[in-house]
Write a protein that holds these residues in place. Structure first.
Motif, PDB file in Angstrom:
ATOM      1  N   LEU A 160      57.465 -29.349  88.353  1.00 58.31           N
ATOM      2  CA  LEU A 160      58.021 -30.656  88.711  1.00 58.31           C
ATOM      3  C   LEU A 160      58.131 -30.825  90.220  1.00 58.31           C
ATOM      4  CD1 LEU A 160      60.869 -30.861  86.098  1.00 58.31           C
ATOM      5  CD2 LEU A 160      58.785 -32.191  86.149  1.00 58.31           C
ATOM      6  N   SER A 161      57.629 -29.831  90.970  1.00 60.31           N
ATOM      7  CA  SER A 161      57.794 -29.864  92.414  1.00 60.31           C
ATOM      8  C   SER A 161      57.044 -31.049  93.017  1.00 60.31           C
ATOM      9  CB  SER A 161      57.280 -28.548  92.998  1.00 60.31           C
ATOM     10  OG  SER A 161      57.027 -28.709  94.362  1.00 60.31           O
ATOM     11  N   GLY A 162      57.580 -31.582  94.127  1.00 58.06           N
ATOM     12  CA  GLY A 162      56.885 -32.653  94.825  1.00 58.06           C
ATOM     13  C   GLY A 162      55.694 -32.127  95.588  1.00 58.06           C
ATOM     14  N   ASN A 163      55.649 -30.813  95.746  1.00 61.54           N
ATOM     15  CA  ASN A 163      54.546 -30.193  96.468  1.00 61.54           C
ATOM     16  C   ASN A 163      53.315 -30.145  95.563  1.00 61.54           C
ATOM     17  OD1 ASN A 163      52.785 -28.208  97.591  1.00 61.54           O
ATOM     18  ND2 ASN A 163      54.485 -27.525  98.866  1.00 61.54           N
ATOM     19  N   PHE A 164      52.267 -30.824  95.994  1.00 66.09           N
ATOM     20  CA  PHE A 164      51.070 -30.968  95.168  1.00 66.09           C
ATOM     21  C   PHE A 164      50.518 -29.620  94.726  1.00 66.09           C
ATOM     22  CE2 PHE A 164      46.437 -31.246  94.871  1.00 66.09           C
ATOM     23  CZ  PHE A 164      46.302 -32.240  93.932  1.00 66.09           C
ATOM     24  N   LEU A 165      50.353 -28.698  95.684  1.00 62.18           N
ATOM     25  CA  LEU A 165      49.729 -27.407  95.364  1.00 62.18           C
ATOM     26  C   LEU A 165      50.552 -26.632  94.346  1.00 62.18           C
ATOM     27  CD1 LEU A 165      48.312 -25.855  98.617  1.00 62.18           C
ATOM     28  CD2 LEU A 165      47.134 -26.257  96.473  1.00 62.18           C
ATOM     29  N   ILE A 166      51.881 -26.599  94.579  1.00 60.92           N
ATOM     30  CA  ILE A 166      52.729 -25.812  93.676  1.00 60.92           C
ATOM     31  C   ILE A 166      52.718 -26.409  92.283  1.00 60.92           C
ATOM     32  CG2 ILE A 166      55.121 -25.185  93.216  1.00 60.92           C
ATOM     33  CD1 ILE A 166      55.428 -24.506  96.039  1.00 60.92           C
ATOM     34  N   ALA A 167      52.793 -27.744  92.190  1.00 49.35           N
ATOM     35  CA  ALA A 167      52.783 -28.381  90.874  1.00 49.35           C
ATOM     36  C   ALA A 167      51.471 -28.082  90.151  1.00 49.35           C
ATOM     37  CB  ALA A 167      52.976 -29.885  91.029  1.00 49.35           C
ATOM     38  N   LYS A 168      50.345 -28.189  90.867  1.00 48.01           N
ATOM     39  CA  LYS A 168      49.054 -27.973  90.213  1.00 48.01           C
ATOM     40  C   LYS A 168      48.863 -26.505  89.837  1.00 48.01           C
ATOM     41  CE  LYS A 168      47.521 -32.023  90.039  1.00 48.01           C
ATOM     42  NZ  LYS A 168      48.205 -32.651  88.971  1.00 48.01           N
ATOM     43  N   LEU A 169      49.275 -25.594  90.731  1.00 47.95           N
ATOM     44  CA  LEU A 169      49.124 -24.163  90.407  1.00 47.95           C
ATOM     45  C   LEU A 169      49.963 -23.800  89.196  1.00 47.95           C
ATOM     46  CD1 LEU A 169      49.004 -22.307  93.829  1.00 47.95           C
ATOM     47  CD2 LEU A 169      47.194 -22.614  92.162  1.00 47.95           C
ATOM     48  N   SER A 170      51.185 -24.360  89.116  1.00 47.33           N
ATOM     49  CA  SER A 170      52.023 -24.074  87.956  1.00 47.33           C
ATOM     50  C   SER A 170      51.359 -24.587  86.690  1.00 47.33           C
ATOM     51  CB  SER A 170      53.387 -24.739  88.103  1.00 47.33           C
ATOM     52  OG  SER A 170      53.974 -24.375  89.308  1.00 47.33           O
ATOM     53  N   MET A 171      50.761 -25.791  86.797  1.00 56.28           N
ATOM     54  CA  MET A 171      50.105 -26.351  85.619  1.00 56.28           C
ATOM     55  C   MET A 171      48.930 -25.464  85.195  1.00 56.28           C
ATOM     56  SD  MET A 171      48.445 -30.058  85.180  1.00 56.28           S
ATOM     57  CE  MET A 171      46.781 -29.484  85.400  1.00 56.28           C
ATOM     58  N   ILE A 172      48.150 -25.025  86.183  1.00 55.83           N
ATOM     59  CA  ILE A 172      46.996 -24.177  85.857  1.00 55.83           C
ATOM     60  C   ILE A 172      47.473 -22.893  85.188  1.00 55.83           C
ATOM     61  CG2 ILE A 172      45.145 -22.786  86.870  1.00 55.83           C
ATOM     62  CD1 ILE A 172      44.811 -25.004  88.945  1.00 55.83           C
TER      63      ILE A 172
ATOM     64  N   PHE B  93      53.236 -31.105 103.315  1.00 56.45           N
ATOM     65  CA  PHE B  93      54.028 -30.678 104.469  1.00 56.45           C
ATOM     66  C   PHE B  93      55.203 -31.621 104.706  1.00 56.45           C
ATOM     67  CE2 PHE B  93      49.685 -29.201 105.050  1.00 56.45           C
ATOM     68  CZ  PHE B  93      49.896 -27.849 105.184  1.00 56.45           C
ATOM     69  N   LYS B  94      55.982 -31.859 103.630  1.00 52.55           N
ATOM     70  CA  LYS B  94      57.071 -32.827 103.753  1.00 52.55           C
ATOM     71  C   LYS B  94      58.147 -32.294 104.698  1.00 52.55           C
ATOM     72  CE  LYS B  94      59.325 -34.128 100.033  1.00 52.55           C
ATOM     73  NZ  LYS B  94      59.284 -34.494  98.620  1.00 52.55           N
ATOM     74  N   ASP B  95      58.504 -31.032 104.521  1.00 54.39           N
ATOM     75  CA  ASP B  95      59.469 -30.420 105.436  1.00 54.39           C
ATOM     76  C   ASP B  95      59.066 -28.965 105.641  1.00 54.39           C
ATOM     77  OD1 ASP B  95      60.225 -29.243 103.045  1.00 54.39           O
ATOM     78  OD2 ASP B  95      61.708 -30.832 102.674  1.00 54.39           O
ATOM     79  N   VAL B  96      59.884 -28.251 106.365  1.00 55.83           N
ATOM     80  CA  VAL B  96      59.513 -26.881 106.728  1.00 55.83           C
ATOM     81  C   VAL B  96      59.342 -26.012 105.481  1.00 55.83           C
ATOM     82  CG1 VAL B  96      60.202 -24.855 108.033  1.00 55.83           C
ATOM     83  CG2 VAL B  96      60.771 -27.121 108.883  1.00 55.83           C
ATOM     84  N   LYS B  97      60.265 -26.167 104.527  1.00 57.64           N
ATOM     85  CA  LYS B  97      60.223 -25.343 103.317  1.00 57.64           C
ATOM     86  C   LYS B  97      58.916 -25.581 102.560  1.00 57.64           C
ATOM     87  CE  LYS B  97      62.289 -26.252  99.437  1.00 57.64           C
ATOM     88  NZ  LYS B  97      63.314 -26.934  98.676  1.00 57.64           N
ATOM     89  N   ASN B  98      58.573 -26.879 102.400  1.00 60.64           N
ATOM     90  CA  ASN B  98      57.346 -27.204 101.686  1.00 60.64           C
ATOM     91  C   ASN B  98      56.118 -26.725 102.434  1.00 60.64           C
ATOM     92  OD1 ASN B  98      57.544 -28.518  99.130  1.00 60.64           O
ATOM     93  ND2 ASN B  98      58.793 -30.039 100.175  1.00 60.64           N
TER      94      ASN B  98
ATOM     95  N   LEU C  61      51.615 -20.593 101.882  1.00 63.30           N
ATOM     96  CA  LEU C  61      51.587 -19.402 101.018  1.00 63.30           C
ATOM     97  C   LEU C  61      50.603 -19.598  99.871  1.00 63.30           C
ATOM     98  CD1 LEU C  61      55.200 -18.036 100.566  1.00 63.30           C
ATOM     99  CD2 LEU C  61      53.145 -16.789 101.215  1.00 63.30           C
ATOM    100  N   CYS C  62      50.666 -20.800  99.253  1.00 65.38           N
ATOM    101  CA  CYS C  62      49.775 -21.086  98.133  1.00 65.38           C
ATOM    102  C   CYS C  62      48.322 -21.028  98.588  1.00 65.38           C
ATOM    103  CB  CYS C  62      50.053 -22.472  97.559  1.00 65.38           C
ATOM    104  SG  CYS C  62      51.514 -22.521  96.572  1.00 65.38           S
ATOM    105  N   ILE C  63      48.056 -21.634  99.746  1.00 68.76           N
ATOM    106  CA  ILE C  63      46.673 -21.653 100.236  1.00 68.76           C
ATOM    107  C   ILE C  63      46.195 -20.228 100.487  1.00 68.76           C
ATOM    108  CG2 ILE C  63      45.207 -22.359 102.167  1.00 68.76           C
ATOM    109  CD1 ILE C  63      46.966 -24.878 102.354  1.00 68.76           C
ATOM    110  N   TYR C  64      47.087 -19.401 101.058  1.00 68.75           N
ATOM    111  CA  TYR C  64      46.705 -18.016 101.320  1.00 68.75           C
ATOM    112  C   TYR C  64      46.420 -17.288 100.006  1.00 68.75           C
ATOM    113  CZ  TYR C  64      46.972 -13.248 103.036  1.00 68.75           C
ATOM    114  OH  TYR C  64      46.685 -11.945 103.325  1.00 68.75           O
ATOM    115  N   LEU C  65      47.268 -17.545  99.008  1.00 70.46           N
ATOM    116  CA  LEU C  65      47.092 -16.918  97.698  1.00 70.46           C
ATOM    117  C   LEU C  65      45.760 -17.333  97.089  1.00 70.46           C
ATOM    118  CD1 LEU C  65      49.253 -15.237  96.057  1.00 70.46           C
ATOM    119  CD2 LEU C  65      49.407 -17.233  94.608  1.00 70.46           C
ATOM    120  N   LEU C  66      45.453 -18.622  97.195  1.00 62.90           N
ATOM    121  CA  LEU C  66      44.177 -19.114  96.660  1.00 62.90           C
ATOM    122  C   LEU C  66      43.025 -18.466  97.412  1.00 62.90           C
ATOM    123  CD1 LEU C  66      44.873 -22.899  96.137  1.00 62.90           C
ATOM    124  CD2 LEU C  66      44.475 -21.161  94.406  1.00 62.90           C
ATOM    125  N   TYR C  67      43.176 -18.357  98.750  1.00 64.47           N
ATOM    126  CA  TYR C  67      42.119 -17.755  99.555  1.00 64.47           C
ATOM    127  C   TYR C  67      41.884 -16.311  99.124  1.00 64.47           C
ATOM    128  CZ  TYR C  67      39.991 -15.416 103.508  1.00 64.47           C
ATOM    129  OH  TYR C  67      39.174 -14.636 104.283  1.00 64.47           O
TER     130      TYR C  67
END
Lengths: 394, 360
Positions: free
Chosen positions: A115-127, B28-33, B39-45
């Motif tokens: 449910l995250s607003g972060n596109f990558l995290i939401a899609k990775l979780s779905m995958i 990149f909405k805020d620092v946390k995101n 991190l996700c991009i690195y993991l995918l890479y």
């Protein structure tokens, strides 16, 4: 069903629904009884013809086979089948407990990530969910065991972490804590802290009900439970030491060994069940109407208060029942361990014991009874929780 | 009096559309995101390029065993053993028969969807299983293929199909029995069966079917192994279908039951004409869901010694010419299961969405 009004002159005997119901039930019962009698009759004939014993006396016989993981004392030469049964149950519970712990964390993270607003995290979780939920659990277990864990190096080349944890094809080794004389105090301190926090929580709830004042029970209680055993540990003169596994010859000695079967099984079960838990978590959070959050905002509540006092109580009511059902499924799925030879109830009892003793009916019924007991306990727990969480005041 | 010119419309601000805007809002909405995204991009890479490389770019797709590359998948193994993965030990010159049944299934589904005449439909539905069994097993002039030669994907699909088809009527009867409040004995029997089966793992039921069931019959010692597994799976699945159908039955408003009674319909007429069509329609998504679980559960038959597609991985790897190809085998089987289950779950979702529009 509503009662049909009786027509004038009464219903004919054959069309009377009550009479029909009784006739039908008697027929059904007779059918079941006849089939059961036929089967048992044949069964006793067959058993006699094959010379198989009946009854539960086999439980007192000596089993005489080795078991790779035993939580209670077991000896190849002198322990009985009853002991094997107990070890099987304990090993089932062990792997279930480990897997339930990890699957809850993983499922929670993935479900929130979905449910995250972060596109990558939401899609990775779905995958993640779509991939692992659509692969049979047995296939996953076999894959981890036969491919991933089998590819690990031998003990001599094992992966080492901080020189205390080792991973190789014989399993995962870690330091074993050794409890010395005064270590009982630590346990006592832990229990005392738990009891104290329990009463503290009751007091905090009561004060909140009376005066509306908040008490930070989670942080204070957590600190008490964690800090007091540590404090006692140092006061009592550090009575716990650890025995680090050491490489001697071709294998390790000492330490705690987690056998590869347990690793593969716990891993596969956690990953598979987490997909279902994640979906339950998502459904639960989505089930809280948006207006609830907006209303809380307009009352001026802060974000973390909204989450804790508005969203979570309503979401948990939806999340907990399916999650507990998934726990039960996990326990039942742990029976697939028999494919990789992890010594749990099905492997030990319906497998090895059945092969040695040959009393199929007693042994399989006992195995089923174990799982039925788990099911009953879990559904009682579920009913209790559901009753407790019903929205009150309606 | 001032005169105002019509001013041309201005383009939207740059920071409200385009790639950068999307990136800023979604990643990149805020620092946390931003940290999480990186991190996700690195993991995918770390994972995706090597995986794609192993699966496709460095993989060996054809040729002989001597030409295999070291760091890619050796798909020649799958190509070599393909027939075994699909048909098991089914005689090679008879492979057309399962294929024909597969084509027949497609024709069957199409005809059930397209045909208007109910009588013709029922005739086709009743005929289809028998024709399929005759073509796969033999008889009536066709060469008989014993069940111990069946295997691979064919066996998996047969077990799943028989499981769902045979368990369906039993499941409906159990659900109706569980709802029969005026017949406490029948109700108790149904509840006992359903809860017992749902409380134990499938593997214990399969053990029961394979070890204990033959004891129940006279001369039961040479009971067909596949048939035993099928009986176990059918009974298991029936209990789950019963619960799904019960959910559907309970969702039907009471007025429907009363209306069918006040029309003077008998119990069975009311059920078949009024209640069950509605109840089954709303339980389709859950029925598909339970079929997906059954399809995944068919893998368990390998534990009682049948050679389904998963068992083929170990079996094909015991060929001395082809040792050590487990990874390719597992990946291939995973792919097959995934495609089957994923497409079924997408179908169930689409049905669910179609029904939802009525409620919205």
């Amino acid at each position: 069903m509503s009662k049909p009004a009786e027509p004038v002159g009464g219903i004919s005997f054959l069309n009377n629904p009550k009479v029909r119901a009784i006739v039908f039930q008697v027929l059904a019962l007779a059918c079941v009884f006849f089939v059961a009698a036929y089967f048992t009759n044949n069964m006793f004939d067959n058993i006699e013809a094959r010379g198989i014993e009946t009854g539960f006396t086999f439980l007192d016989q000596i089993a005489g086979f080795g078991i790779s993981q035993t939580l209670v004392e077991y000896d190849d030469g002198s322990s009985t089948y009853a002991r094997v049964f107990l070890i099987g149950i304990l090993n089932t519970l062990l792997v279930s407990a480990i897997a339930i712990f990890f699957t809850t964390i993983l499922g929670l993270l993935i479900g929130i990530g979905r449910l995250s607003g972060n596109f990558l995290i939401a899609k990775l979780s779905m995958i993640y969910i779509e991939v692992f939920r659509n692969i049979p659990i047995l296939l996953q277990i076999l894959f981890w065991y036969n491919v991933v864990l089998a590819a690990l190096p031998s003990p001599r080349q094992s992966y080492s972490y901080f020189d205390e944890f080792f991973l190789n094809n014989r399993g995962f080794l870690m330091p074993k804590p050794i409890f010395e004389d005064n270590s009982g105090y630590i346990l006592a301190a832990f229990i005392l802290a738990c009891v104290g926090v329990f009463f503290l929580a009751r007091w905090a709830i009561k004060r909140h009900d009376d005066t509306g004042e908040e008490f930070p029970i989670f942080s204070v209680g957590g600190a008490i439970i964690i800090l007091s055993p540590i404090l006692v540990f140092f006061i009592a003169g550090q009575p716990i030491s650890s025995e680090v596994p050491e490489l001697k010859g071709f294998n390790f000695r000492g330490g705690w060994v987690i056998i590869p079967e347990l690793l593969a099984l716990a891993f596969a079960l956690s990953i598979y069940t987490a997909t279902y838990i994640a979906e339950a978590v998502r459904a639960g959070i989505e089930s809280v109407p948006k207006g609830q959050k907006e209303a809380a905002h307009s009352l001026g509540l802060k974000d973390h208060v909204i989450l804790r006092k508005i969203i979570l109580p309503q979401a948990l009511r939806v999340i907990i029942p399916p999650v507990i059902n998934q726990y039960l499924n996990l326990v039942k799925n742990s029976s697939l361990a028999t494919a990789i030879g992890y010594p749990e109830i099905v492997t030990l009892f319906s497998g090895t014991t059945l092969n040695q003793v040959g009393q199929a009916i007693e042994i399989i019924l006992m195995t089923m009874a174990v799982y039925l007991a788990f099911s009953i306990v879990i559904s009682l727990l579920l009913n209790w929780l559901n009753a407790k969480m019903q929205i009150k005041g309606r | 009096m001032a005169i105002y010119d019509v001013k041309p419309a201005q383009p939207a601000p740059v920071n409200h559309h385009g790639v950068f805007h999307w990136l800023r809002v979604n990643l990149f909405k805020d620092v946390k995101n931003a940290i999480l995204s990186l991190l996700c991009i690195y993991l995918l890479y770390l994972t995706v390029p090597p995986l794609l490389d192993w699966l496709f770019f460095s993989a060996t797709w054809s040729g002989s065993q001597d030409e295999v590359t070291k760091d890619g998948a050796r798909w020649i193994f799958i190509i070599e053993k393909f027939d075994q993965f699909i048909y098991g030990f089914y005689p090679e010159h008879l492979h057309w028969r399962p294929l024909f049944v597969a084509a027949l299934t497609v024709a069957f589904i199409a005809s059930v969807k397209l045909l208007k005449s109910i009588k013709l439909k029922i005739a086709i539905i009743l005929l289809y299983p028998f024709v399929s069994i005759i073509f796969i097993y033999g008889g009536f002039g066709l060469e008989v293929v014993e069940t111990d030669k069946w295997g691979g994907l064919m066996l998996t699909v047969i077990v799943a199909a028989v499981g769902i088809i045979a368990s369906f009527p039993i499941g409906i009867m159990l659900a109706l029995g569980r709802q029969a409040d005026n017949m406490p004995v029948v109700k108790t029997l149904c509840i006992t069966f359903i809860e017992f089966v749902r409380g134990v793992p499938l593997i214990t039921i399969l053990f029961m079917a394979s070890v204990v069931l033959p004891l129940f019959f006279r001369d039961g010692l040479d009971f067909d192994k596949l048939l035993r597994a099928l009986i176990g799976i059918t009974l298991f699945q029936a209990a789950y279908i019963a619960e799904v159908v019960r959910g559907g039955l309970q969702a039907i408003p009471k007025g429907q039951y009363e209306a069918s009674e006040s029309l003077g319909l008998s119990y069975w007429q009311g059920m078949i004409l009024i209640i069950l069509p509605q109840a089954l329609k709303i339980s389709i998504p859950n029925l598909v869901g339970s079929f997906i679980s059954l399809f995944k559960d068919t893998t368990l038959v390998l534990i009682i010694g049948l050679f389904d597609i998963l068992a083929m991985v170990t079996l094909t790897n015991s060929d001395t010419n082809w040792l050590g190809y487990e990874v390719e085998g597992y990946v291939f089987v995973t792919f097959i299961y995934w495609v089957f289950c994923f497409s079924m779950s997408q179908y169930s979702k689409s049905v669910e969405r179609r029904f939802n529009t009525e409620l919205k």
